[in-house]
Design a protein around this motif. Sequence first.
Motif, PDB file in Angstrom:
ATOM      1  N   ALA A  90       0.749  -1.189  -0.008  1.00  0.00           N
ATOM      2  CA  ALA A  90      -0.239   0.015   0.057  1.00  0.00           C
ATOM      3  C   ALA A  90       0.939   1.499   0.019  1.00  0.00           C
ATOM      4  O   ALA A  90       0.531   2.259  -0.638  1.00  0.00           O
ATOM      5  CB  ALA A  90      -0.982  -0.001   1.079  1.00  0.00           C
ATOM      6  N   CYS A  91       1.970   1.207   0.830  1.00  0.00           N
ATOM      7  CA  CYS A  91       2.831   2.469   1.002  1.00  0.00           C
ATOM      8  C   CYS A  91       3.518   2.651  -0.388  1.00  0.00           C
ATOM      9  O   CYS A  91       3.679   3.631  -0.927  1.00  0.00           O
ATOM     10  CB  CYS A  91       3.869   2.377   1.942  1.00  0.00           C
ATOM     11  SG  CYS A  91       3.158   2.399   3.624  1.00  0.00           S
ATOM     12  N   THR A  92       3.851   1.399  -1.142  1.00  0.00           N
ATOM     13  CA  THR A  92       4.583   1.666  -2.382  1.00  0.00           C
ATOM     14  C   THR A  92       3.985   2.306  -3.406  1.00  0.00           C
ATOM     15  O   THR A  92       4.385   3.055  -4.330  1.00  0.00           O
ATOM     16  CB  THR A  92       5.157   0.309  -2.671  1.00  0.00           C
ATOM     17  OG1 THR A  92       6.001  -0.346  -1.745  1.00  0.00           O
ATOM     18  CG2 THR A  92       5.971   0.250  -4.017  1.00  0.00           C
ATOM     19  N   LEU A  93       2.466   1.878  -3.529  1.00  0.00           N
ATOM     20  CA  LEU A  93       1.704   2.239  -4.383  1.00  0.00           C
ATOM     21  C   LEU A  93       1.410   3.711  -4.229  1.00  0.00           C
ATOM     22  O   LEU A  93       1.148   4.378  -5.372  1.00  0.00           O
ATOM     23  CB  LEU A  93       0.367   1.509  -4.432  1.00  0.00           C
ATOM     24  CG  LEU A  93      -0.751   1.650  -5.292  1.00  0.00           C
ATOM     25  CD1 LEU A  93      -0.453   1.413  -6.484  1.00  0.00           C
ATOM     26  CD2 LEU A  93      -2.134   1.118  -5.075  1.00  0.00           C
ATOM     27  N   ALA A  94       1.473   4.286  -3.197  1.00  0.00           N
ATOM     28  CA  ALA A  94       1.023   5.590  -2.911  1.00  0.00           C
ATOM     29  C   ALA A  94       2.371   6.721  -3.104  1.00  0.00           C
ATOM     30  O   ALA A  94       2.073   7.679  -3.587  1.00  0.00           O
ATOM     31  CB  ALA A  94       0.715   5.942  -1.314  1.00  0.00           C
ATOM     32  N   PHE A 101       6.053  17.156   0.233  1.00  0.00           N
ATOM     33  CA  PHE A 101       7.450  16.615   0.914  1.00  0.00           C
ATOM     34  C   PHE A 101       7.141  15.908   2.110  1.00  0.00           C
ATOM     35  O   PHE A 101       7.477  14.657   2.421  1.00  0.00           O
ATOM     36  CB  PHE A 101       8.568  17.592   0.884  1.00  0.00           C
ATOM     37  CG  PHE A 101       9.757  17.001   1.183  1.00  0.00           C
ATOM     38  CD1 PHE A 101      10.415  15.877   0.730  1.00  0.00           C
ATOM     39  CD2 PHE A 101      10.438  17.810   2.363  1.00  0.00           C
ATOM     40  CE1 PHE A 101      11.621  15.427   1.072  1.00  0.00           C
ATOM     41  CE2 PHE A 101      11.794  17.280   2.561  1.00  0.00           C
ATOM     42  CZ  PHE A 101      12.426  16.295   2.201  1.00  0.00           C
ATOM     43  N   ALA A 102       6.334  16.643   2.938  1.00  0.00           N
ATOM     44  CA  ALA A 102       6.001  16.171   4.406  1.00  0.00           C
ATOM     45  C   ALA A 102       5.284  14.703   4.364  1.00  0.00           C
ATOM     46  O   ALA A 102       5.534  13.704   5.219  1.00  0.00           O
ATOM     47  CB  ALA A 102       5.427  17.120   5.415  1.00  0.00           C
ATOM     48  N   ALA A 106       6.562  10.999   5.520  1.00  0.00           N
ATOM     49  CA  ALA A 106       5.498   9.938   6.473  1.00  0.00           C
ATOM     50  C   ALA A 106       5.145   8.619   5.803  1.00  0.00           C
ATOM     51  O   ALA A 106       5.230   7.561   6.758  1.00  0.00           O
ATOM     52  CB  ALA A 106       4.246  10.721   6.717  1.00  0.00           C
ATOM     53  N   CYS A 107       5.001   8.523   4.480  1.00  0.00           N
ATOM     54  CA  CYS A 107       4.851   7.493   3.740  1.00  0.00           C
ATOM     55  C   CYS A 107       6.022   6.514   3.750  1.00  0.00           C
ATOM     56  O   CYS A 107       5.778   5.463   4.063  1.00  0.00           O
ATOM     57  CB  CYS A 107       4.347   7.871   2.047  1.00  0.00           C
ATOM     58  SG  CYS A 107       4.073   6.227   1.276  1.00  0.00           S
TER      59      CYS A 107
END
Length: 397
Positions: A90-94, A101-102, A106-107
């Motif tokens: 999920a993080c990779t897709l985002a 930048f912030a 976080a991602c």
Amino acid sequence: MLTRLGLTPYSFRAAAAYYLSFIGLGVVSASIGPALPFLSAQVQVTVAEVSSLVVAKSAGFMLGSFLMGRLADRVQAHGLLQLCLLVSAACTLAIPSIPDFAALLACLFLLGIFVGGMDVGANIVIVWVFREKFAPFLTGLHFIWGIGALASPLIIVTFVERTGDLRLSYTIITGILLVLSLLFLRLPSPAPIRAREEAQYPIPPRPMFTMVAMLFLAGTIELVVATWILTYVLKLDLADKITGGYLNSSFFLGLLGARLVSIFLLRRFSISQVLYGSLITIAAGCLLPLAMPASLAVLWIGVVLVGIGVAPLFPGCLNLAPTYLPPEGRVTSWMYAGASFGFLIMPWITGQLFEAVGPHIIWHFALGGALLKLGLLYTLEQMPRYVLPGLKAGAAA
């Protein structure tokens, strides 16, 4: 066939799940370095500022690896590994869709938590599955990681060149992680070496500190070179992005080949002897581009040599650990905390000095790390070995 290889149907299925998962782990772990120039443009920050993305991911990795070792001793480890793969996907897709930048920081922090959990978790459970016979399987696990790491820069630069952004590259990586998460369906978790109701084994402080420091230096050497080599090439105008991507992959090609060879070397040489050779190889690889900074051919040879030298550092240290320390998840967590601290601070420091001092700072850091680790390895060998009931002392050696 399985019996001849020392495998049961369960251990074969478990090992296959760990190995294939580590291919995905290699892809996602190595994807940030070659993506840095494109992420810098995506969120409109400088090279020095974009290094904070590596710091955020490394901080998450530190937290995830620290927590995973403790959780693996208490809950079903395979469920945790599957969760790590799903959240990492999920993080990779985002990543390529975040313009702030912030938010991107976080991602990547969240991604680092679950990548760290997957990394440490697989290193723990493979020891639980194979017990005193774990050494070649653990080395093979880190060899297979190199396949994913080798492919990662090629996935990034090839599809960015064709599409103009990172979306397709990271969608492919996401798909890989989702497929791999299915491997742990209906796969029971192995039993820990130490039963959960037993008292924890004592951890000798001197070898623990030494092993943590050695993993810190291993993380420093690997990540500084792997993260910054593409930016290094572009900064010095030695090649274009595609050639730089191939150069980045050649680092992992050297790493991959050396890890395969090290599986056979460990039949003739001790882990310490292999580590001494690898550290000398790293030093030679760093000295080449420092001696001839304008030569792309010399740089290529140096990068491959550093990749070859880096190859045994992580699996070698992890294989040495049960010789001096009890084989528990919390021990692996502390060792990975050392590596994570290297992941955390050194890419950021490198990013700040990259422009202020010059791109060659990456070779100074890697060379210094190799020399320091030589001293620590010699110090570790002078320490007494740890004898644990149920596991042969020095089995990994």
